[in-house]
Design a protein around this motif. Sequence first.
Motif, short mmCIF file in Angstrom:
data_model
loop_
_atom_site.label_atom_id
_atom_site.label_comp_id
_atom_site.label_asym_id
_atom_site.label_seq_id
_atom_site.Cartn_x
_atom_site.Cartn_y
_atom_site.Cartn_z
N SER A 163 28.90 48.87 1.54
CA SER A 163 28.91 47.57 0.86
C SER A 163 30.33 47.18 0.46
O SER A 163 30.73 46.01 0.58
CB SER A 163 28.02 47.62 -0.38
OG SER A 163 26.68 47.89 -0.04
N ARG A 166 32.16 45.96 3.50
CA ARG A 166 31.75 44.59 3.85
C ARG A 166 32.42 43.58 2.91
O ARG A 166 32.87 42.51 3.35
CB ARG A 166 30.23 44.47 3.80
CG ARG A 166 29.52 45.16 4.95
CD ARG A 166 28.06 44.75 5.04
NE ARG A 166 27.27 45.29 3.93
CZ ARG A 166 26.66 46.46 3.95
NH1 ARG A 166 26.74 47.24 5.03
NH2 ARG A 166 25.96 46.88 2.90
N LEU A 167 32.49 43.91 1.63
CA LEU A 167 33.14 43.01 0.68
C LEU A 167 34.64 42.90 0.98
O LEU A 167 35.23 41.83 0.87
CB LEU A 167 32.93 43.51 -0.75
CG LEU A 167 31.51 43.40 -1.32
CD1 LEU A 167 31.45 44.00 -2.71
CD2 LEU A 167 31.05 41.95 -1.34
N ASN A 170 35.25 40.48 3.68
CA ASN A 170 34.78 39.12 3.42
C ASN A 170 35.80 38.38 2.54
O ASN A 170 35.91 38.67 1.35
CB ASN A 170 33.42 39.15 2.74
CG ASN A 170 32.87 37.76 2.46
OD1 ASN A 170 33.49 36.74 2.81
ND2 ASN A 170 31.73 37.70 1.80
N ASP A 172 35.66 35.61 1.21
CA ASP A 172 35.05 34.78 0.17
C ASP A 172 34.41 35.62 -0.94
O ASP A 172 33.89 35.07 -1.92
CB ASP A 172 33.97 33.88 0.78
CG ASP A 172 34.56 32.91 1.80
OD1 ASP A 172 35.67 32.41 1.56
OD2 ASP A 172 33.91 32.67 2.84
N ALA A 173 34.42 36.95 -0.80
CA ALA A 173 33.79 37.81 -1.80
C ALA A 173 34.61 37.80 -3.09
O ALA A 173 35.83 37.63 -3.08
CB ALA A 173 33.66 39.23 -1.27
N ASP A 177 30.27 39.58 -6.74
CA ASP A 177 29.65 40.37 -5.67
C ASP A 177 29.92 41.86 -5.86
O ASP A 177 29.10 42.71 -5.48
CB ASP A 177 30.21 39.94 -4.30
CG ASP A 177 30.01 38.46 -4.03
OD1 ASP A 177 28.85 38.03 -3.96
OD2 ASP A 177 31.03 37.73 -3.93
#
Length: 427
Positions: A163, A166-167, A170, A172-173, A177
């Motif tokens: 996780s 993935r953040l 990203n 936009d994270a 989040d």
Amino acid sequence: MTESSTTPVRPVLLHDREGKVLALLPAAALLDLGRLCQLAGRELQPVKAEDAQRFFSQPALRSESGLEQLLSLPLLVDEQCPEADWQCREPHSGWQFALAQPPAHERVQIGSFALPAQTPQESVGLSDTQVINRAVERFTGLRVQQRLEDLLGLPGLSESMHSIVRLRSNPDAGVDDLVPVVKRDPSLSAQVMGWASSPYYAAPGKVRSIEDAVIRVLGFDLVINLALGVAMGKVLQLPEDIPRGSIYHWDQAIFTATLCEKLAAKAQLDERPRPGLAYLAGLLHNFGYLVLGHLFPPYFSRLSRYIEANPHLEQQQVEQEVLHVTREQIGGWLLESWKLPDEVSMAVRCQQVPEEAGEHQVYAQLLFLASRLLRAEGLSDGPRVEVPASLLEQLQLAPDQVRQAVDEVKAQADSLAQISRLFDARN
């Protein structure tokens, strides 16, 4: 005898139970320990870096009688050395001396143990995966028929770490989040609270919650980067037989990460690098070294001795000779396979040749610059070399800005080293 007419020669002090031996070979060449031991008929290894510096710094060696005594040791002379006019320089101490002709006595042996320090031609034109496959097959006797990730036998990342990755990928994270991911992992929650309360971050007031730690003290980028670093440290332990006198692996990682982040923030480029990604690239820049220790344990001691015997060479040149694969190749490949941001995996892969990093060249340049600046301060391993002035120009960094960033890391070194201990799975 003029400077231009001399041949650069490198003296290397080695030893075994029988005593000391002095090897003399062309200065830029790689000393092949296997060939040298075969020539001598002895199991020699280089003395530790600090012992070499202490030995060659003796004032007595500067006298004619002292030099004569040094050259009375058993000598191994590479056949590529010419018959006259040597300018010898010992890399650990910087001591230099000239010889009009090589020593001649009954304990001199001449043979071939110096190799050109260059990338083997067999790896030219191959992908990193092909190079790694060849190395694995050569040194383990295994045919690589399954996915290379499976063959490496590396533990997988936890779900919380997936996780986090993935953040990290990203753009936009944000904090909203991240906080739930941290809260779901008790170990990560405890670590985040510990980081936020550490003297290095000097948070005003008591840190009372995960939200407080992430939002008020550490921030999104730092929590993600430190979490990834700890996760990598749990996946692979430090090799046991490392080059003697080397800087602790995770100290180098945290020093490099901190300096990369500071330099990225100061770079006056139209498209400025993201300090958080620069930090992560610095933190993981040497991760491939841990993978080499995991992949080739029977050969890692040999690699360490070769690195000790060739301190003038970049370590990846020695790795090419001994293992036929480098830490940059395998580190960049693995970070890419774990889906870390391209800026990070390309920076790690191309940190020795930043121009090959394409659109992510600036991150590789920051790594290249940071590692060499830290070497000059004794905070990172590798030969001490001049930083090209053109590199500062390309990054739009003024020399006084660079000096300030380095001084800040030096002043914070003890506090940073406390944080680095969190990354070692044995702690």
